[in-house]
Write a protein that holds these residues in place. Structure first.
Motif, mmCIF file in Angstrom:
data_model
loop_
_atom_site.group_PDB
_atom_site.id
_atom_site.type_symbol
_atom_site.label_atom_id
_atom_site.label_comp_id
_atom_site.label_asym_id
_atom_site.label_seq_id
_atom_site.Cartn_x
_atom_site.Cartn_y
_atom_site.Cartn_z
ATOM 1 N N UNK A 158 0.809 -1.218 0.000
ATOM 2 C CA UNK A 158 0.000 0.000 0.000
ATOM 3 C C UNK A 158 0.841 1.266 0.000
ATOM 4 N N UNK A 159 2.135 1.135 0.190
ATOM 5 C CA UNK A 159 3.021 2.291 0.152
ATOM 6 C C UNK A 159 3.374 2.679 -1.275
ATOM 7 N N UNK A 160 4.119 3.751 -1.441
ATOM 8 C CA UNK A 160 4.501 4.184 -2.791
ATOM 9 C C UNK A 160 5.440 3.191 -3.448
ATOM 10 N N UNK A 161 5.307 2.968 -4.744
ATOM 11 C CA UNK A 161 6.233 2.075 -5.446
ATOM 12 C C UNK A 161 7.659 2.613 -5.421
ATOM 13 N N UNK A 162 8.615 1.711 -5.464
ATOM 14 C CA UNK A 162 10.005 2.119 -5.647
ATOM 15 C C UNK A 162 10.169 2.669 -7.061
ATOM 16 N N UNK A 163 11.013 3.683 -7.208
ATOM 17 C CA UNK A 163 11.366 4.191 -8.534
ATOM 18 C C UNK A 163 12.759 3.665 -8.856
ATOM 19 N N UNK A 164 12.830 2.716 -9.788
ATOM 20 C CA UNK A 164 14.087 2.057 -10.128
ATOM 21 C C UNK A 164 14.653 2.655 -11.409
ATOM 22 N N UNK A 165 15.922 2.964 -11.404
ATOM 23 C CA UNK A 165 16.606 3.470 -12.609
ATOM 24 C C UNK A 165 17.508 2.361 -13.130
ATOM 25 N N UNK A 166 17.237 1.944 -14.361
ATOM 26 C CA UNK A 166 17.900 0.771 -14.919
ATOM 27 C C UNK A 166 18.573 1.134 -16.247
ATOM 28 N N UNK A 167 19.914 1.194 -16.302
ATOM 29 C CA UNK A 167 20.592 1.445 -17.580
ATOM 30 C C UNK A 167 20.615 0.186 -18.442
ATOM 31 N N UNK A 186 3.434 -1.497 -14.830
ATOM 32 C CA UNK A 186 2.605 -2.651 -15.173
ATOM 33 C C UNK A 186 1.792 -3.075 -13.971
ATOM 34 N N UNK A 187 0.777 -3.894 -14.220
ATOM 35 C CA UNK A 187 0.017 -4.541 -13.143
ATOM 36 C C UNK A 187 -0.469 -3.530 -12.108
ATOM 37 N N UNK A 374 15.755 -8.554 -21.697
ATOM 38 C CA UNK A 374 14.398 -8.646 -21.148
ATOM 39 C C UNK A 374 14.388 -7.922 -19.811
ATOM 40 N N UNK A 375 13.488 -6.948 -19.688
ATOM 41 C CA UNK A 375 13.322 -6.296 -18.385
ATOM 42 C C UNK A 375 11.916 -6.571 -17.874
ATOM 43 N N UNK A 376 11.829 -7.049 -16.615
ATOM 44 C CA UNK A 376 10.552 -7.391 -15.999
ATOM 45 C C UNK A 376 10.346 -6.521 -14.765
ATOM 46 N N UNK A 377 9.342 -5.651 -14.822
ATOM 47 C CA UNK A 377 9.001 -4.850 -13.647
ATOM 48 C C UNK A 377 8.170 -5.676 -12.672
ATOM 49 N N UNK A 378 8.306 -5.374 -11.371
ATOM 50 C CA UNK A 378 7.511 -6.078 -10.362
ATOM 51 C C UNK A 378 6.067 -5.579 -10.322
ATOM 52 N N UNK A 379 5.774 -4.512 -11.066
ATOM 53 C CA UNK A 379 4.412 -3.995 -11.111
ATOM 54 C C UNK A 379 4.160 -2.984 -10.008
ATOM 55 N N UNK A 380 3.168 -2.119 -10.230
ATOM 56 C CA UNK A 380 2.869 -1.051 -9.278
ATOM 57 C C UNK A 380 1.712 -1.384 -8.353
ATOM 58 N N UNK A 381 0.990 -2.470 -8.621
ATOM 59 C CA UNK A 381 -0.143 -2.847 -7.780
ATOM 60 C C UNK A 381 0.028 -4.248 -7.233
ATOM 61 N N UNK A 382 -1.074 -4.955 -7.099
ATOM 62 C CA UNK A 382 -1.033 -6.331 -6.616
ATOM 63 C C UNK A 382 -2.323 -7.013 -7.040
ATOM 64 N N UNK A 383 -2.289 -8.341 -7.035
ATOM 65 C CA UNK A 383 -3.510 -9.109 -7.286
ATOM 66 C C UNK A 383 -3.840 -9.914 -6.044
ATOM 67 N N UNK A 392 8.593 -5.618 -3.347
ATOM 68 C CA UNK A 392 7.885 -4.335 -3.287
ATOM 69 C C UNK A 392 7.488 -3.859 -4.675
ATOM 70 N N UNK A 393 6.415 -3.056 -4.773
ATOM 71 C CA UNK A 393 5.998 -2.553 -6.088
ATOM 72 C C UNK A 393 7.027 -1.587 -6.656
ATOM 73 N N UNK A 394 7.024 -1.440 -7.962
ATOM 74 C CA UNK A 394 7.976 -0.500 -8.552
ATOM 75 C C UNK A 394 7.439 0.127 -9.828
ATOM 76 N N UNK A 395 7.997 1.275 -10.127
ATOM 77 C CA UNK A 395 7.935 1.924 -11.444
ATOM 78 C C UNK A 395 9.381 1.985 -11.914
#
Length: 405
Positions: A158-167, A186-187, A374-383, A392-395
């Motif tokens: 429920x907290x803010x997503x992590x902001x990940x910087x990926x080169x 995503x998600x 291939x880059x896979x985000x953990x998603x910003x929400x949940x199911x 943890x969620x991320x953007x």
């Protein structure tokens, strides 16, 4: 079939937990009856949440979805921790038994009730008070561990997503496009638990990162446009320099994919339905393509890589949006430079991270599949449960760089 399997598992988990946490820790009487009724009610609540969660309006569903999904998360961790505690419980079984009574010197008298006869082997007798103590100690330990995990998981989800910087270094990327940034989300999973404020926070975080392009790679909502369209409206405020784009996820096909595709287009997040577009800056360019999710095959709307990549030039990189990481197998065969995906939630609930590789080539983060990144985000929400443990969620902000020669 998925619903039948899930319902069966949920029922068996509740039955096992009732045995360990209620029957084994109480004597016959009021306490056991109260515990049994409570477990039956909570099991029914989970079934109602899973069955009706998407069938009724979110304003109605949230009344049972919040407690139902939180209890579902508790059940998962109670089940896992109780299973783990079976090991010391089995090792301590001897502690709850005592030695059989020794035979008396009088051979003509009938043996006492609890004494074995000559022809019967001695049977150890159970110390009921010790067994009850062990069952209660196990239940308290499982409850404490599960409550702690669920509490931490709630805060993560429920907290803010992590902001990940990926080169990411791409071959054929023109040096003038070095530093080109793609915000990947995503998600988001709008529904009875996550609503408009969730979308507003995501949009604010993306805009503050000042990306050149935004990629929404599926599973936006768990419901209809009529019910959740207002929750998605803040996406119209996305302000990247080169536009926002969308591809379908499997959850779009659970309800009304065409309606959501039209709605995303109306909000200015352009759908790529087995399509390709060119992102140009000065004399340099990137090919951006998108394919439908695999779930679309059941309705004749599945992925078509040949159509999406038709006509691309070989002297510039191709970035592909595809909801499921497993689609990288087709992408790699066609020379895609980078695929951006979601779907896995990074496992969402530990230890399910270890099972994701059975179906997908990566759980989260950056991976190399042949010559394709291939880059896979953990998603910003949940199911399901509003809980994330170990994921943890991320953007994600993908920063493109030329590949060093």
């Amino acid at each position: 079939m998925f619903g039948v399997i899930l319902s069966t598992l949920v029922g068996l988990m509740h039955l096992y937990l009732w045995k360990r946490l209620v029957k084994d820790t109480t004597a016959k009487g009021t306490a056991r009856r109260v515990g049994t009724v409570a477990f039956a009610f909570l099991a029914l609540l989970v079934f109602v949440t899973l069955i009706l969660g998407r069938s009724v309006p979110p304003s109605t569903a949230r009344w049972f979805a919040w407690p139902g999904y939180i209890w579902f998360g508790m059940v998962i961790y109670l089940f896992l921790t109780t299973l783990v505690l079976e090991i010391p419980r089995l090792l301590l079984r001897g502690w709850v038994r005592r030695r059989p009574l020794e035979a008396t010197a009088t051979t003509d008298a009938a043996p006492p009730v609890d004494q074995p006869t000559k022809d019967e082997p001695a049977k150890p007798q159970v110390n009921q008070s010790r067994r009850l103590f062990l069952a209660r100690a196990t239940a308290v330990a499982a409850g404490a561990a599960s409550t702690s995990l669920v509490g931490v998981g709630l805060g993560n989800a429920l907290g803010p997503p992590d902001l990940l910087r990926v080169p990411v270094a791409l071959r054929r990327l023109d040096p003038s496009l070095a530093g080109f940034r793609i915000a990947v989300v995503s998600d988001i999973h709008l529904g009875p638990v996550l609503g408009r404020s969730h979308t507003e926070r995501i949009v604010r975080m993306i805009n503050e990162s000042e990306p050149d392009l935004v990629a929404v790679v599926g599973d936006l909502a768990d419901g209809t446009v009529a019910d959740l369209g207002r929750a998605a409206e803040p996406l119209a405020d996305l302000a990247p320099r080169e536009g926002s784009f969308f591809v379908t996820g499997n959850h779009e096909y659970f309800v009304e994919p065409e309606a959501w595709i039209r709605e995303m287009d109306r909000l200015g997040v352009h759908p790529l339905r087995n399509e390709r577009t060119t992102i140009s800056r000065g004399g340099a360019a990137i090919d951006l393509a998108g394919v439908n999710d695999l779930a679309g095959r059941t309705s004749g709307d599945g992925p078509d890589f040949d159509r999406a990549l038709d006509g691309r030039r070989g002297d510039r990189p191709v970035v592909l949006l595809a909801h499921q990481p497993v689609q990288v197998e087709d992408a790699a065969r066609r020379g895609v430079d980078l695929q951006l995906s979601g779907h896995t939630h990074g496992g969402q609930l530990y230890p399910f991270h270890h099972f994701v590789p059975l179906a997908q080539p990566a759980v989260s983060g950056l991976a190399r599949i042949e010559d394709t990144w291939l880059y896979v985000t953990r998603g910003a929400g949940f199911w399901g449960p509003p809980i994330r443990v170990g994921a943890p969620p991320d953007i994600s902000l993908i920063e493109l760089r030329p590949d060093a020669p």
